[in-house]
Design an enzyme around this catalytic site. Structure first.
Site, PDB file in Angstrom:
ATOM      1  N   TYR A 144     -14.451   4.975   8.562  1.00 11.87           N
ATOM      2  CA  TYR A 144     -15.127   3.741   8.157  1.00 11.87           C
ATOM      3  C   TYR A 144     -16.589   3.681   8.598  1.00 11.87           C
ATOM      4  CZ  TYR A 144     -10.659   1.962   6.600  1.00 11.87           C
ATOM      5  OH  TYR A 144      -9.477   1.790   5.918  1.00 11.87           O
TER       6      TYR A 144
ATOM      7  N   HIS B 146       0.849  -1.188   0.000  1.00 11.37           N
ATOM      8  CA  HIS B 146       0.000   0.000   0.000  1.00 11.37           C
ATOM      9  C   HIS B 146       0.887   1.242   0.000  1.00 11.37           C
ATOM     10  CE1 HIS B 146      -2.775   3.086   1.468  1.00 11.37           C
ATOM     11  NE2 HIS B 146      -3.772   2.286   1.170  1.00 11.37           N
TER      12      HIS B 146
ATOM     13  N   ASP C 219     -12.774   3.043  -0.247  1.00 15.80           N
ATOM     14  CA  ASP C 219     -11.816   3.344   0.819  1.00 15.80           C
ATOM     15  C   ASP C 219     -12.309   4.554   1.593  1.00 15.80           C
ATOM     16  OD1 ASP C 219      -9.510   3.180   2.320  1.00 15.80           O
ATOM     17  OD2 ASP C 219      -8.319   4.336   0.910  1.00 15.80           O
ATOM     18  N   HIS C 220     -12.505   4.358   2.883  1.00 12.36           N
ATOM     19  CA  HIS C 220     -13.035   5.410   3.745  1.00 12.36           C
ATOM     20  C   HIS C 220     -14.433   5.821   3.248  1.00 12.36           C
ATOM     21  CE1 HIS C 220      -8.684   6.604   5.091  1.00 12.36           C
ATOM     22  NE2 HIS C 220      -8.984   5.332   5.311  1.00 12.36           N
TER      23      HIS C 220
ATOM     24  N   HIS D  87      -7.928   0.324  -3.932  1.00 11.13           N
ATOM     25  CA  HIS D  87      -8.684   1.189  -3.025  1.00 11.13           C
ATOM     26  C   HIS D  87      -9.125   2.417  -3.812  1.00 11.13           C
ATOM     27  CE1 HIS D  87      -6.509  -0.174   0.957  1.00 11.13           C
ATOM     28  NE2 HIS D  87      -7.150  -1.158   0.350  1.00 11.13           N
TER      29      HIS D  87
ATOM     30  N   CYS E 181      -3.978   2.639  -4.486  1.00 15.30           N
ATOM     31  CA  CYS E 181      -4.859   3.433  -3.628  1.00 15.30           C
ATOM     32  C   CYS E 181      -4.959   4.842  -4.193  1.00 15.30           C
ATOM     33  CB  CYS E 181      -4.348   3.462  -2.185  1.00 15.30           C
ATOM     34  SG  CYS E 181      -5.401   4.437  -1.086  1.00 15.30           S
TER      35      CYS E 181
END
Length: 404
Positions: free
Chosen positions: A377, A242, A360-361, A307, A280
């Protein structure tokens, strides 16, 4: 065939249940054995418990996020040999259980950083913000890391000083606690809430890197890959690193996965296709110089996990999470590039065509405010992101079908 729709799940203590995921149309679960201490072996029986629970709901355990790389491996401590052996055994055990992708990172001490976990957007939703001057205020004036002021441009330090002088003591302590503990504790951080003086311990961890620069940390990552990738190949497991978040140096610590030249180095360091990346969009977008479409093009053969979220990048290096579709990045072009790569893989007969992707998030909205979700999250905000990305995927798939 769309990218595999996945969701990060934090285990049995997660307020979002596996039954919820099944109802939401999630195909793959992204999770880890959060109850196993960092550096210890993940036993087969514990892996199978989670895998069985997921498969009972008609989903699969798509990706491990994450199998943490201990600080002792990153700094090559005296305990490195034991930690590497344990990591290798965990990889073998995951492969034995049919779990074929591991997302990990090599960020020193601090996994990810935000200065405001409750940043209000114009629509009333709540996001997360990295304010560069505020972070420098934490580093220079609250943490008081020796020599910190020399690591940042003078104008940013001046802004940081002004920010700090407006803070109350309580606000300063809350900022430090959020950066050191709150954002890290649920993702295998080095410091948890039980520590009496987290700032002092945090400085001790940082000090361990005083003689480790970017090239030395790269050497340590290469040594890790050389030890673990052969085991991963035998076990049928792919590793997906990542990017750093944010993808530039903070706290005087080296950051080594944040731009295209870092990926080029990574692939030369270990040429195995099992040595891959987690693309990501959110993390990479926080660096102005990054062209995300170029990153996809140059790393596409090694993208094992995705992501997706967006950020709005500001002129001084600050940024906030702006949702999944809207922000500084063109998510339609990003999704198009990823689906084109998936199509190429399918035509080439590759086995890794699923390309798991997760929202993601997410923006905290509506009933999210009633629950104490992990930072970034929330349920409804992420579900909105999943639906948006799913719709975008299917629309682009029709375009690709017309292209032949």
């Amino acid at each position: 065939m769309a990218l595999e729709k996945t969701w990060r799940w934090f285990g049995e203590k997660d307020l979002v249940t596996l039954d919820d995921l099944q109802q939401m149309g999630v195909e793959g679960v992204i999770t880890a054995l959060h109850h196993i201490p960092n550096g210890e072996v993940w036993p087969v029986e514990e892996i199978l418990k989670v895998k069985t629970a997921i498969e009972k709901r008609g989903m699969r355990w798509s990706v491990v996020e994450s199998l943490p790389v201990s600080e002792g491996i990153k700094i090559c401590s005296n305990d490195r040999e034991r930690l590497i052996a344990n990591y290798q055994q965990s990889v073998r055990n995951l492969g034995q259980c049919g779990i074929d992708t591991i997302c990990y990172n090599f960020m020193p001490v601090l996994d990810w950083a935000r200065t405001d976990l409750h940043f209000k957007l114009k629509n009333g939703g709540e996001s997360m913000y990295f304010d560069f001057p505020t972070f420098v205020a934490f580093d220079v004036f609250i943490l008081k890391r020796p020599g910190a002021e020399t690591d940042y441009p003078a104008e940013i330090v001046e802004k940081a000083k002004a920010v700090f002088e407006k803070m109350t003591e309580q606000q300063a302590e809350e900022l430090a606690y959020n950066i050191i503990v709150v954002t890290q504790g649920f993702i295998d951080g080095v410091i948890d809430g039980s520590v009496a003086d987290p700032k002092s311990l945090f400085l001790e961890f940082i000090d361990r890197y005083k003689n480790i620069g970017k090239e030395q940390l790269r050497n340590h990552l290469k040594a890790f890959l050389d030890d673990v990738i052969p085991v991963a190949e035998e076990a049928g497991v792919k590793l997906a690193i990542h990017p750093d978040d944010p993808p530039f140096p903070v706290l005087g610590l080296p950051r080594i996965i944040g731009q295209l030249e870092d990926y080029e180095w990574l692939f030369k360091a270990n040429a195995s296709p099992n040595n891959g990346v987690t693309f990501c969009a959110g993390s990479l977008s926080a660096r102005k110089e990054n062209d995300l479409l170029e990153v996809i093009e140059k790393t596409r053969e090694r993208i094992h996990f995705v992501h997706l979220r967006n950020t709005l990048l500001l002129d001084d290096g600050s940024f906030y999470e702006s949702g999944h579709l809207t922000g500084s990045q063109n998510m339609m072009k990003i999704m198009y590039a990823l689906l084109k790569e998936q199509k190429r893989r399918k035509q080439a007969g590759r086995s890794d065509v699923k390309m798991p992707v997760r929202p993601d998030h997410g923006i905290r909205i509506m009933d999210d405010y009633k629950y104490d979700y992990n930072p970034g999250y929330p349920l409804i905000g992420r579900l909105k992101g999943l639906a948006e990305l799913d719709g975008l995927m299917h629309g682009i798939e029709f375009m690709l079908a017309d292209e032949g």
